[in-house]
Write an enzyme that holds these catalytic residues in place. Structure first.
Site, mmCIF file in Angstrom:
data_model
loop_
_atom_site.group_PDB
_atom_site.id
_atom_site.type_symbol
_atom_site.label_atom_id
_atom_site.label_comp_id
_atom_site.label_asym_id
_atom_site.label_seq_id
_atom_site.Cartn_x
_atom_site.Cartn_y
_atom_site.Cartn_z
ATOM 1 N N SER A 46 0.859 -1.149 0.021
ATOM 2 C CA SER A 46 -0.125 -0.024 -0.128
ATOM 3 C C SER A 46 0.879 1.200 0.088
ATOM 4 O O SER A 46 0.347 2.208 -0.197
ATOM 5 C CB SER A 46 -0.819 0.059 1.306
ATOM 6 O OG SER A 46 -0.362 -0.126 2.418
ATOM 7 N N ASP A 84 6.040 -6.765 2.535
ATOM 8 C CA ASP A 84 4.982 -7.150 1.355
ATOM 9 C C ASP A 84 5.784 -7.489 0.329
ATOM 10 O O ASP A 84 6.216 -6.394 -0.317
ATOM 11 C CB ASP A 84 4.052 -6.078 1.452
ATOM 12 C CG ASP A 84 2.650 -6.543 1.273
ATOM 13 O OD1 ASP A 84 2.538 -7.885 1.020
ATOM 14 O OD2 ASP A 84 1.736 -5.642 1.076
ATOM 15 N N LYS A 114 4.967 -11.330 3.538
ATOM 16 C CA LYS A 114 3.518 -11.372 3.379
ATOM 17 C C LYS A 114 3.484 -11.494 1.600
ATOM 18 O O LYS A 114 4.176 -10.915 0.907
ATOM 19 C CB LYS A 114 2.853 -10.277 3.825
ATOM 20 C CG LYS A 114 1.150 -10.576 3.215
ATOM 21 C CD LYS A 114 0.261 -9.679 4.042
ATOM 22 C CE LYS A 114 0.033 -8.240 3.322
ATOM 23 N NZ LYS A 114 -0.337 -8.259 1.974
ATOM 24 N N GLU A 116 0.312 -12.435 -1.497
ATOM 25 C CA GLU A 116 -1.151 -12.478 -1.896
ATOM 26 C C GLU A 116 -1.333 -13.962 -2.569
ATOM 27 O O GLU A 116 -0.807 -14.384 -3.404
ATOM 28 C CB GLU A 116 -1.593 -11.392 -2.654
ATOM 29 C CG GLU A 116 -1.521 -10.137 -2.036
ATOM 30 C CD GLU A 116 -1.959 -8.898 -2.770
ATOM 31 O OE1 GLU A 116 -2.752 -9.039 -3.734
ATOM 32 O OE2 GLU A 116 -1.707 -7.769 -2.124
ATOM 33 N N GLU A 183 -9.013 -9.913 4.321
ATOM 34 C CA GLU A 183 -9.264 -8.389 3.657
ATOM 35 C C GLU A 183 -10.681 -8.336 2.882
ATOM 36 O O GLU A 183 -10.850 -9.235 1.759
ATOM 37 C CB GLU A 183 -8.298 -7.774 2.550
ATOM 38 C CG GLU A 183 -8.599 -6.495 2.182
ATOM 39 C CD GLU A 183 -7.282 -5.797 1.853
ATOM 40 O OE1 GLU A 183 -6.281 -6.078 1.554
ATOM 41 O OE2 GLU A 183 -7.671 -4.368 1.109
HETATM 42 O O1 KIV Z 1 -0.399 -3.393 1.319
HETATM 43 C C1 KIV Z 1 -1.051 -3.483 2.507
HETATM 44 O O2 KIV Z 1 -1.104 -2.374 3.627
HETATM 45 C C2 KIV Z 1 -1.787 -4.690 2.957
HETATM 46 C C3 KIV Z 1 -2.973 -4.335 3.958
HETATM 47 C C4 KIV Z 1 -3.892 -3.983 3.691
HETATM 48 C C5 KIV Z 1 -3.000 -5.637 4.693
HETATM 49 O O3 KIV Z 1 -1.602 -5.573 2.455
#
Ligand code: KIV
Length: 276
Positions: A46, A84, A114, A116, A183
């Site tokens: 994000s 992420d 993390k 997806e 989410e």
């Molecule tokens: O990128 C992000 O901030 C996320 C959250 C919304 C879980 O993946």
């Protein structure tokens, strides 16, 4: 406070203690979260939306993520940091995914990554976990697939997609994920998934039945004007305070009231007089 681990997070779930997670992208924000004892900091992709001004997260690169993860881990001395993985950094091959996940740990200083996706990512999750890197899954509204999903909308609202989400959560648990972000999933479905798996679920727009919650810190702080999702609770209007402060500064400079005496450094008259 001791840094959370995959083990301590699972213990929290078992004890019914809620897990807290927020996104951060810079040193001072990470330091503030570290000081108040948040369980996990997510350096979310994000970043692309709230810091870099991209339309979607699809444009975020590994270099951008590593740069911001480094800043966050410098501030998060006692907090678990999750990096992420950006779009297309774990899709092409297991080797690619391993290399990129490794960069978050080795260069970024993160404690986990993390990514997806559900069962289609199981092989990648398994390989990354086997390399000693904790992996957090992410199901439901997965923003990297926004075009495939047909927009930012709640997921798992019919029998078929709800069943798929449950099966995906099981597949991620089996592949070795230590936790899963849910989410934009109906609350009752998120609660059902939370009960079906032994690893903690972290909800965002997934109700109170998850083992923990995550929000994008810019949303929580009200850092920008524009659409605020239904699932966000805003604790401040920092964007408004920023605009007011910038405007007051501009007015003060233009009127000559800033800088005032107390902001200035002196010099002895005898020094000044020798300059001419
Ligand atoms: O990128 C992000 O901030 C996320 C959250 C919304 C879980 O993946």
């Amino acid at each position: 406070m001791a840094r959370a681990t995959t083990v301590s997070l699972r213990e929290k779930k078992q004890k019914g203690q809620k897990i807290t997670m927020l996104t951060a992208y810079d040193f001072p924000t990470a330091q503030a979260m570290d000081e108040i004892g948040i369980d996990m900091i997510l350096v979310g992709d994000s970043l692309g939306n709230v810091v870099l001004g991209y339309e979607t997260t699809l444009f975020v690169t590994m270099e951008e993520m590593i740069h911001h993860t480094k800043a966050v881990t410098r501030g998060a001395r006692n907090t678990m940091v999750v990096g992420d993985m950006p779009f297309l950094t774990y899709h092409l091959s297991v080797e690619d995914a391993l290399r990129n996940a490794g960069r978050f740990m080795q260069e970024g200083g993160a404690q986990a990554v993390k990514l997806e996706g559900g069962r289609e990512r199981a092989a990648v999750v398994k390989a990354v976990v086997e390399a000693g890197i904790p992996v957090m899954g992410h199901l439901g509204l997965t923003p990297q697939s926004v075009h495939q999903l047909g927009g930012f909308r709640v997921q798992g609202k019919d029998v078929e997609t709800a069943k798929k989400l449950i099966e995906d959560a099981r597949a991620l648990e089996e592949a070795g994920c230590f936790s899963i972000v849910l989410e934009c999933v109906p609350s009752a479905l998120a609660e059902r998934i939370t009960k079906e798996i032994s690893i903690p679920t972290i909800g965002i727009g997934a109700g109170a039945g998850c083992d923990g919650q995550v929000l994008v810190s810019h949303d929580l702080l009200g850092l920008f004007s524009g659409h605020v999702a239904k699932f966000v609770r805003q604790y401040a209007q920092i964007g408004k305070i920023m605009r007011e402060s910038f405007k007051a500064y501009k007015d003060d400079v233009e009127s000559g009231s800033f800088p005032a005496e107390e902001h200035c450094y002196g010099i002895k008259d005898e020094v000044l007089s020798k300059l001419y």
